[in-house]
Scaffold this motif. Structure first.
Motif, short mmCIF file in Angstrom:
data_model
loop_
_atom_site.label_atom_id
_atom_site.label_comp_id
_atom_site.label_asym_id
_atom_site.label_seq_id
_atom_site.Cartn_x
_atom_site.Cartn_y
_atom_site.Cartn_z
N GLY A 99 -1.19 -6.21 -3.02
CA GLY A 99 -0.99 -5.39 -4.02
C GLY A 99 0.47 -4.50 -3.93
O GLY A 99 0.85 -4.70 -2.86
N ARG A 100 0.62 -3.54 -4.69
CA ARG A 100 1.78 -3.24 -4.54
C ARG A 100 1.06 -1.21 -5.11
O ARG A 100 0.39 -1.30 -5.43
N TYR A 101 2.13 -0.40 -3.62
CA TYR A 101 1.40 1.01 -4.20
C TYR A 101 3.10 1.97 -4.17
O TYR A 101 3.86 1.28 -3.09
N ASP A 102 2.62 2.85 -4.95
CA ASP A 102 4.23 3.78 -4.98
C ASP A 102 4.02 5.37 -5.86
O ASP A 102 2.84 5.50 -6.29
N ASP A 103 4.02 5.90 -4.23
CA ASP A 103 3.82 7.72 -5.02
C ASP A 103 5.43 8.07 -4.03
O ASP A 103 5.90 7.57 -3.94
N GLU A 104 5.02 9.56 -4.77
CA GLU A 104 6.10 10.21 -4.40
C GLU A 104 6.44 10.47 -2.92
O GLU A 104 7.33 11.15 -1.64
N HIS A 105 5.51 10.13 -1.73
CA HIS A 105 5.57 10.19 -0.27
C HIS A 105 5.75 8.55 0.17
O HIS A 105 6.30 8.29 1.73
N THR A 106 5.17 7.22 -0.38
CA THR A 106 5.37 5.99 0.08
C THR A 106 5.40 4.85 -1.33
O THR A 106 5.21 5.08 -1.58
N SER A 107 6.27 3.80 -0.58
CA SER A 107 5.72 3.00 -1.92
C SER A 107 6.18 1.72 -1.15
O SER A 107 7.23 1.52 0.01
N TYR A 108 5.29 0.38 -1.58
CA TYR A 108 5.19 -0.52 -0.67
C TYR A 108 4.30 -1.39 -0.66
O TYR A 108 3.52 -1.65 -1.62
N GLN A 109 4.68 -2.61 -0.82
CA GLN A 109 4.10 -3.69 -0.90
C GLN A 109 2.97 -3.92 0.45
O GLN A 109 2.80 -4.32 1.47
N ALA A 110 1.51 -4.24 -0.59
CA ALA A 110 0.33 -4.28 0.81
C ALA A 110 -0.42 -5.73 0.47
O ALA A 110 -0.38 -6.16 -0.33
N PHE A 111 -0.25 -5.93 2.37
CA PHE A 111 -1.33 -6.59 2.22
C PHE A 111 -2.81 -6.64 3.02
O PHE A 111 -2.44 -6.40 3.89
N GLY A 112 -4.01 -6.79 2.45
CA GLY A 112 -5.15 -6.90 2.76
C GLY A 112 -5.82 -7.71 3.62
O GLY A 112 -5.87 -8.86 3.13
N TYR A 113 -6.36 -6.95 4.71
CA TYR A 113 -7.34 -7.96 5.56
C TYR A 113 -8.99 -7.68 5.76
O TYR A 113 -8.84 -6.51 5.10
N LEU A 114 -9.16 -7.97 5.67
CA LEU A 114 -10.68 -7.54 6.72
C LEU A 114 -11.30 -8.24 7.80
O LEU A 114 -10.75 -10.19 8.25
N VAL A 115 -11.97 -7.92 8.65
CA VAL A 115 -12.81 -8.27 9.74
C VAL A 115 -14.32 -8.04 9.36
O VAL A 115 -14.49 -6.83 9.31
N ASP A 116 -14.80 -8.80 9.46
CA ASP A 116 -16.01 -9.22 8.59
C ASP A 116 -16.88 -9.36 9.78
O ASP A 116 -16.88 -9.93 10.66
N GLY A 117 -17.92 -8.06 10.33
CA GLY A 117 -18.99 -8.51 11.42
C GLY A 117 -18.79 -8.60 12.52
O GLY A 117 -18.93 -8.25 13.15
N TRP A 118 -17.91 -7.02 12.82
CA TRP A 118 -17.78 -6.89 14.15
C TRP A 118 -18.58 -6.01 14.62
O TRP A 118 -18.95 -4.81 13.85
#
Length: 168
Positions: A99-118
């Motif tokens: 996804g994409r995130y933008d505000d007055e502090h930061t602007s970036y393309q996000a890549f989300g991941y999961l660690v499941d069952g740590w």
């Protein structure tokens, strides 16, 4: 030393690089990772960022992560960040969103991941994490609706919908 950060274009593709200080100062669009960590019971690892963080200091977060370095693949950056911030290594990460995130502090393309069952140890990076602990997913989702809970806004926007869907 000033890290060299990967810049991304409006289509979500790498398009150059710049020193981290310039990325922050000019709010250049870059890329970052977000890694949600769940224990075997499905609890979420929540932490409070240190007061010295350059973006959203002292706020709570539901994921580990950070900027992608120049030439770094998103998966590799996520592996590096979760190892640096929480000491989690030797586990596969599952992609869960982009996804994409933008505000007055930061602007970036996000890549989300999961660690499941740590079920291993958590070791905080002292420059990044001031406190952390496991929280039931249902409690995290309830807190998403509490405007008094100081959760970083990018995690609220990007990870919040995934957490709500997971809780259903």
């Amino acid at each position: 030393m000033d890290e060299i950060v990967a810049l991304y274009d409006d289509g979500g593709r790498p398009c150059g690089s710049a020193p981290r200080s310039r990325v922050r100062r000019e709010n250049l669009h870059h890329a970052a990772t977000a890694v949600v960590v769940l224990d075997p019971a499905g609890q979420v690892y929540v932490h409070r960022r240190t007061d010295t963080k350059d973006v959203f200091p002292g706020m709570y977060d539901v994921c580990a992560g950070g900027v992608l370095l120049a030439g770094e693949a998103p998966y590799d950056g996520a592996v590096r960040e979760v190892a640096e911030e929480l000491g989690i290594t030797g586990v596969a990460l599952e992609p869960i969103f982009t996804g994409r995130y933008d505000d007055e502090h930061t602007s970036y393309q996000a890549f989300g991941y999961l660690v499941d069952g740590w079920d291993g140890p958590i070791r905080w990076q002292p420059e990044e994490v001031a406190w952390g602990g496991w929280m039931p997913l249902e409690d995290v989702v309830r807190r998403l609706d509490d405007p008094a809970w100081p959760l970083v806004p990018d995690s609220y926007a990007l990870v919040g919908p995934w957490l709500r869907a997971r809780a259903r």
